[in-house]
Design a protein around this motif. Structure first.
Motif, PDB file in Angstrom:
ATOM      1  N   ALA A  71     -39.742  22.646  -5.165  1.00 24.16           N
ATOM      2  CA  ALA A  71     -39.094  21.649  -6.026  1.00 24.16           C
ATOM      3  C   ALA A  71     -38.409  22.302  -7.225  1.00 24.16           C
ATOM      4  O   ALA A  71     -37.376  21.821  -7.694  1.00 24.16           O
ATOM      5  CB  ALA A  71     -40.119  20.620  -6.506  1.00 24.16           C
ATOM      6  N   LEU A  72     -38.978  23.401  -7.705  1.00 18.90           N
ATOM      7  CA  LEU A  72     -38.378  24.122  -8.840  1.00 18.90           C
ATOM      8  C   LEU A  72     -37.279  25.088  -8.397  1.00 18.90           C
ATOM      9  O   LEU A  72     -36.662  25.743  -9.232  1.00 18.90           O
ATOM     10  CB  LEU A  72     -39.465  24.883  -9.604  1.00 18.90           C
ATOM     11  CG  LEU A  72     -40.521  24.031 -10.305  1.00 18.90           C
ATOM     12  CD1 LEU A  72     -41.625  24.909 -10.867  1.00 18.90           C
ATOM     13  CD2 LEU A  72     -39.882  23.181 -11.394  1.00 18.90           C
ATOM     14  N   GLY A  73     -37.064  25.199  -7.090  1.00 16.83           N
ATOM     15  CA  GLY A  73     -36.053  26.118  -6.571  1.00 16.83           C
ATOM     16  C   GLY A  73     -36.469  27.575  -6.637  1.00 16.83           C
ATOM     17  O   GLY A  73     -35.621  28.469  -6.630  1.00 16.83           O
ATOM     18  N   GLU A  74     -37.765  27.835  -6.692  1.00 17.58           N
ATOM     19  CA  GLU A  74     -38.273  29.193  -6.867  1.00 17.58           C
ATOM     20  C   GLU A  74     -39.000  29.746  -5.648  1.00 17.58           C
ATOM     21  O   GLU A  74     -39.524  30.845  -5.685  1.00 17.58           O
ATOM     22  CB  GLU A  74     -39.226  29.239  -8.070  1.00 17.58           C
ATOM     23  CG  GLU A  74     -38.573  28.885  -9.381  1.00 17.58           C
ATOM     24  CD  GLU A  74     -37.609  29.956  -9.866  1.00 17.58           C
ATOM     25  OE1 GLU A  74     -37.759  31.120  -9.484  1.00 17.58           O
ATOM     26  OE2 GLU A  74     -36.697  29.604 -10.638  1.00 17.58           O
ATOM     27  N   LEU A  75     -39.031  29.004  -4.560  1.00 19.45           N
ATOM     28  CA  LEU A  75     -39.760  29.450  -3.374  1.00 19.45           C
ATOM     29  C   LEU A  75     -39.116  30.688  -2.754  1.00 19.45           C
ATOM     30  O   LEU A  75     -39.806  31.554  -2.225  1.00 19.45           O
ATOM     31  CB  LEU A  75     -39.857  28.321  -2.346  1.00 19.45           C
ATOM     32  CG  LEU A  75     -40.748  28.580  -1.148  1.00 19.45           C
ATOM     33  CD1 LEU A  75     -42.194  28.770  -1.594  1.00 19.45           C
ATOM     34  CD2 LEU A  75     -40.653  27.437  -0.173  1.00 19.45           C
ATOM     35  N   VAL A  76     -37.813  30.790  -2.864  1.00 20.96           N
ATOM     36  CA  VAL A  76     -37.099  31.908  -2.266  1.00 20.96           C
ATOM     37  C   VAL A  76     -37.535  33.256  -2.868  1.00 20.96           C
ATOM     38  O   VAL A  76     -37.453  34.284  -2.213  1.00 20.96           O
ATOM     39  CB  VAL A  76     -35.573  31.700  -2.371  1.00 20.96           C
ATOM     40  CG1 VAL A  76     -35.078  31.875  -3.794  1.00 20.96           C
ATOM     41  CG2 VAL A  76     -34.838  32.601  -1.422  1.00 20.96           C
ATOM     42  N   VAL A  77     -38.030  33.234  -4.103  1.00 24.37           N
ATOM     43  CA  VAL A  77     -38.508  34.461  -4.735  1.00 24.37           C
ATOM     44  C   VAL A  77     -39.663  35.060  -3.940  1.00 24.37           C
ATOM     45  O   VAL A  77     -39.752  36.270  -3.758  1.00 24.37           O
ATOM     46  CB  VAL A  77     -38.924  34.194  -6.208  1.00 24.37           C
ATOM     47  CG1 VAL A  77     -39.592  35.407  -6.826  1.00 24.37           C
ATOM     48  CG2 VAL A  77     -37.718  33.780  -7.026  1.00 24.37           C
TER      49      VAL A  77
ATOM     50  N   VAL B  30     -41.282  39.690   0.710  1.00 26.49           N
ATOM     51  CA  VAL B  30     -41.579  40.158   2.069  1.00 26.49           C
ATOM     52  C   VAL B  30     -40.307  40.435   2.853  1.00 26.49           C
ATOM     53  O   VAL B  30     -40.340  40.562   4.073  1.00 26.49           O
ATOM     54  CB  VAL B  30     -42.482  39.148   2.830  1.00 26.49           C
ATOM     55  CG1 VAL B  30     -43.868  39.110   2.216  1.00 26.49           C
ATOM     56  CG2 VAL B  30     -41.867  37.766   2.879  1.00 26.49           C
ATOM     57  N   GLY B  31     -39.188  40.515   2.146  1.00 29.51           N
ATOM     58  CA  GLY B  31     -37.930  40.877   2.789  1.00 29.51           C
ATOM     59  C   GLY B  31     -37.251  39.744   3.532  1.00 29.51           C
ATOM     60  O   GLY B  31     -36.404  39.987   4.384  1.00 29.51           O
TER      61      GLY B  31
END
Length: 143
Positions: free
Chosen positions: A27-33, A38-39
């Motif tokens: 929801a915060l748009g931070e999951l991609v970090v 893990v590449g």
């Protein structure tokens, strides 16, 4: 309670805590970090990393509080267990501040990953409270 029941309790609590933590980060748009660690460029790698790490963390929490007598007493109540879980979340976040930058360097990544990631603190606090509160509830259900 058997060892299998104890493990199952930790796995269920870890999965639920990870799902909520991941939902917050998403929801915060931070999951991609997390995926970058893990590449992975997508969210699938981030979710897998989060779920596996969440289960391992919950197993570590469950086993750890059982090994230390005063903690085991406090962790047997959902309210104090949630408080211990909050402390566990903070400890995990502090550990991540030390480990993640070195991990990124070892993997040869150079993306702009900030070592102090505040959204992950929020996610880990919620994760810890869920795991800490659910473990005693689930233990009583399996007994």
């Amino acid at each position: 309670m058997t060892g299998y029941d104890d493990l199952l309790t930790a796995v269920i609590a870890g999965l639920l805590g990870s799902l909520v933590c991941g939902s917050i980060l998403h929801a915060l748009g931070e999951l991609v970090v997390l995926g970058q660690l893990v590449g992975s460029r997508g969210t699938l790698g981030a979710w897998l990393f989060l779920l596996v790490g969440g289960v391992l963390g919950a197993v570590g929490y469950s086993r750890g509080v059982r090994q230390v007598a005063p903690l085991g007493f406090f962790a047997s109540d959902p309210r104090t267990g949630a408080a211990l879980g909050l402390a566990f979340g903070i400890l995990g976040w502090l550990l991540a501040i030390v480990v993640v930058p070195r991990w990124v360097l070892l993997l040869g990544f150079t993306p702009p990953i900030v070592p102090v990631h505040w959204p992950s603190l929020v996610g880990l606090l919620v994760y810890g409270a869920i795991v800490g509160g659910l473990v005693p509830i689930l233990r009583t259900r399996f007994d």
